[in-house]
Motif scaffolding. Structure first.
Motif, short mmCIF file in Angstrom:
data_model
loop_
_atom_site.label_atom_id
_atom_site.label_comp_id
_atom_site.label_asym_id
_atom_site.label_seq_id
_atom_site.Cartn_x
_atom_site.Cartn_y
_atom_site.Cartn_z
N VAL A 187 -18.89 21.55 -5.65
CA VAL A 187 -18.77 22.48 -6.79
C VAL A 187 -18.54 21.68 -8.08
N ILE A 188 -17.65 20.68 -8.00
CA ILE A 188 -17.29 19.89 -9.18
C ILE A 188 -18.50 19.11 -9.69
N GLN A 189 -19.26 18.53 -8.75
CA GLN A 189 -20.47 17.81 -9.16
C GLN A 189 -21.43 18.74 -9.88
N GLY A 190 -21.60 19.94 -9.34
CA GLY A 190 -22.52 20.91 -9.94
C GLY A 190 -22.02 21.41 -11.28
N ALA A 191 -20.70 21.42 -11.46
CA ALA A 191 -20.12 21.98 -12.68
C ALA A 191 -20.25 21.02 -13.86
N ASN A 192 -20.31 19.71 -13.57
CA ASN A 192 -20.50 18.72 -14.61
C ASN A 192 -19.50 18.88 -15.76
N ASN A 193 -18.22 18.97 -15.40
CA ASN A 193 -17.16 19.18 -16.40
C ASN A 193 -16.26 17.93 -16.43
N PRO A 194 -16.31 17.15 -17.51
CA PRO A 194 -15.54 15.89 -17.56
C PRO A 194 -14.03 16.11 -17.48
N ASN A 195 -13.55 17.33 -17.78
CA ASN A 195 -12.10 17.62 -17.70
C ASN A 195 -11.54 17.44 -16.31
N VAL A 196 -12.38 17.63 -15.28
CA VAL A 196 -11.85 17.75 -13.92
C VAL A 196 -12.43 16.76 -12.92
N ILE A 197 -13.17 15.77 -13.45
CA ILE A 197 -13.71 14.75 -12.53
C ILE A 197 -12.55 13.88 -12.01
N PRO A 198 -12.78 13.13 -10.91
CA PRO A 198 -11.68 12.31 -10.37
C PRO A 198 -11.09 11.40 -11.46
N GLY A 199 -9.77 11.41 -11.56
CA GLY A 199 -9.08 10.58 -12.54
C GLY A 199 -8.86 11.25 -13.89
N ALA A 200 -9.51 12.39 -14.13
CA ALA A 200 -9.35 13.08 -15.41
C ALA A 200 -7.97 13.77 -15.46
N PRO A 201 -7.39 13.92 -16.67
CA PRO A 201 -6.07 14.53 -16.78
C PRO A 201 -6.03 15.98 -16.31
N GLY A 202 -7.16 16.66 -16.33
CA GLY A 202 -7.19 18.07 -15.94
C GLY A 202 -7.39 18.29 -14.46
N ARG A 203 -7.12 17.27 -13.66
CA ARG A 203 -7.32 17.42 -12.21
C ARG A 203 -5.99 17.20 -11.51
N VAL A 204 -5.64 18.13 -10.63
CA VAL A 204 -4.36 18.05 -9.92
C VAL A 204 -4.62 18.12 -8.42
N ASP A 205 -4.05 17.18 -7.67
CA ASP A 205 -4.03 17.28 -6.21
C ASP A 205 -2.63 17.79 -5.85
N ALA A 206 -2.55 19.05 -5.44
CA ALA A 206 -1.24 19.68 -5.20
C ALA A 206 -0.50 19.07 -4.02
N SER A 207 -1.19 18.26 -3.20
CA SER A 207 -0.53 17.69 -2.02
C SER A 207 0.20 16.37 -2.32
N GLN A 208 0.12 15.91 -3.58
CA GLN A 208 0.80 14.65 -3.94
C GLN A 208 2.29 14.72 -3.60
N GLY A 209 2.77 13.75 -2.85
CA GLY A 209 4.19 13.69 -2.54
C GLY A 209 4.63 14.56 -1.38
N ILE A 210 3.70 15.29 -0.77
CA ILE A 210 4.03 16.13 0.39
C ILE A 210 4.15 15.24 1.63
N MET A 211 5.15 15.49 2.44
CA MET A 211 5.27 14.78 3.72
C MET A 211 4.30 15.45 4.70
N VAL A 212 3.17 14.76 4.95
CA VAL A 212 2.09 15.38 5.72
C VAL A 212 2.39 15.34 7.22
N LEU A 213 2.20 16.45 7.89
CA LEU A 213 2.41 16.53 9.33
C LEU A 213 1.09 16.28 10.07
N GLU A 214 1.22 15.82 11.30
CA GLU A 214 0.08 15.64 12.21
C GLU A 214 -0.98 14.68 11.66
#
Ligand SMILES: [Zn+2]
Length: 305
Positions: free
Chosen positions: A94-121
């Motif tokens: 979806v992101i590739q198709g959207a071609n929006n520089p705000n949300v590409i990997p490393g852009a400030p407008g991109r959030v990975d909500a799992s950062q810092g979560i203690m992952v199970l399994e």
């Protein structure tokens, strides 16, 4: 079909661009992959954000059909909030198709909500994706555990404050108020499930280890042999035998899995099957994050009684 799609997508994106010009420009436009993240972004962002989710609550979040309408949503976004842990791998298309520089990997407008979560399994050996396992880097269903909300909302707040630093104090206040309400609710939920501590359930899709562990409950087995992989007859026979031997009385279902199969397993084992909301809005009466938890805790407590 593919040849016809390209001009169609271009046209839709062009229309999307026009719509941006006409829209009120003062709200932060956030897009999330799931409704849980939408609900949590709304509580942190309050009136300052307009949030849209790519998946609906009742959909299987592992497997969303990538459509031009999703690309248009992401094209207009100031902020994109992902679940991560490969739950929403489809979002990359979806992101590739959207071609929006705000949300590409490393852009400030991109959030990975799992950062810092203690992952199970987390797998101890390499998982071969060709086998079809949809949890190749560990269990990605952390948002249904209310104990994860402080970490998730901290990640969301970080993203909001990057794209709108002038509103940081408002986001912080909104988040603190929400976590206060969640704390009160947590006391209620813990009390409701307290009598069933150590209780075992069987699930259809393996998406409850964070939630069950939080309340001292145990996931004893799953109908899917591995996440995303339908069971073999042998697996079902063994599972039913285990349920009988350990007196497991509850099968937890999600709306998007094979409910007929789960009900049959429950019946064979002398258990009952109940549907929990896999995400905000998945079932009637689960339209906020706290309502979803209320529903799931009450339904499970009732079934375990
Ligand atoms: Zn899953």
């Amino acid at each position: 079909m593919r040849r016809l799609m390209a001009p169609f997508i271009s046209l839709m994106l062009a229309l999307g661009l026009f719509a941006v010009g006409a829209e009120a420009a003062d709200k932060i436009r956030a897009v999330t992959t799931t409704t849980d993240l939408k609900a949590l972004t709304e509580v942190v962002g309050g009136d300052l954000v307009d949030v849209d989710s790519l998946a609906r609550g009742s959909q299987n979040p592992h497997d969303l059909e990538v459509r031009p309408s999703l690309m248009i949503k992401v094209r207009r976004a100031d902020l994109l909030i992902l679940n991560g842990l490969e739950l929403d791998g489809w979002a990359e298309v979806v992101i590739q198709g959207a071609n929006n520089p705000n949300v590409i990997p490393g852009a400030p407008g991109r959030v990975d909500a799992s950062q810092g979560i203690m992952v199970l399994e987390v797998p101890t050996s390499r998982v071969d994706r060709s086998m079809g396992d949809v949890h190749p880097v560990g269990n990605p269903h952390y948002t249904v555990d209310p104990g994860m909300a402080p970490a998730i909302t901290a990640n969301i707040l970080g993203g909001l404050a990057r794209v709108a630093p002038q509103h940081r104090s408002v986001f912080e206040r909104n988040r603190t108020q929400f976590l206060g309400r969640l704390d009160e609710a947590m006391t209620r939920w813990s009390a409701l499930l307290e009598p069933f501590k150590g209780g075992k359930v069987v699930v259809d899709h393996n998406m409850w280890p964070y939630f069950l562990t939080r309340f001292g409950l145990v996931q004893a087995g799953s109908i899917e042999e591995r996440p995303g992989i339908p069971p073999t007859p042998t697996h079902l026979v063994n599972l039913i035998a285990l349920m009988k031997a350990e007196h497991i009385k509850v099968v937890v279902m999600v709306p998007w899995a094979d409910q007929k199969l789960a009900e049959r397993v429950a019946q064979e084992a002398g258990a009952k099957a109940v549907t929990l909301a896999n995400a905000v809005g998945a079932l009637k009466g689960t339209d906020t994050y706290i309502d979803m938890l209320d529903y799931n805790v009450k339904t499970l407590a009732q079934a375990l009684r």
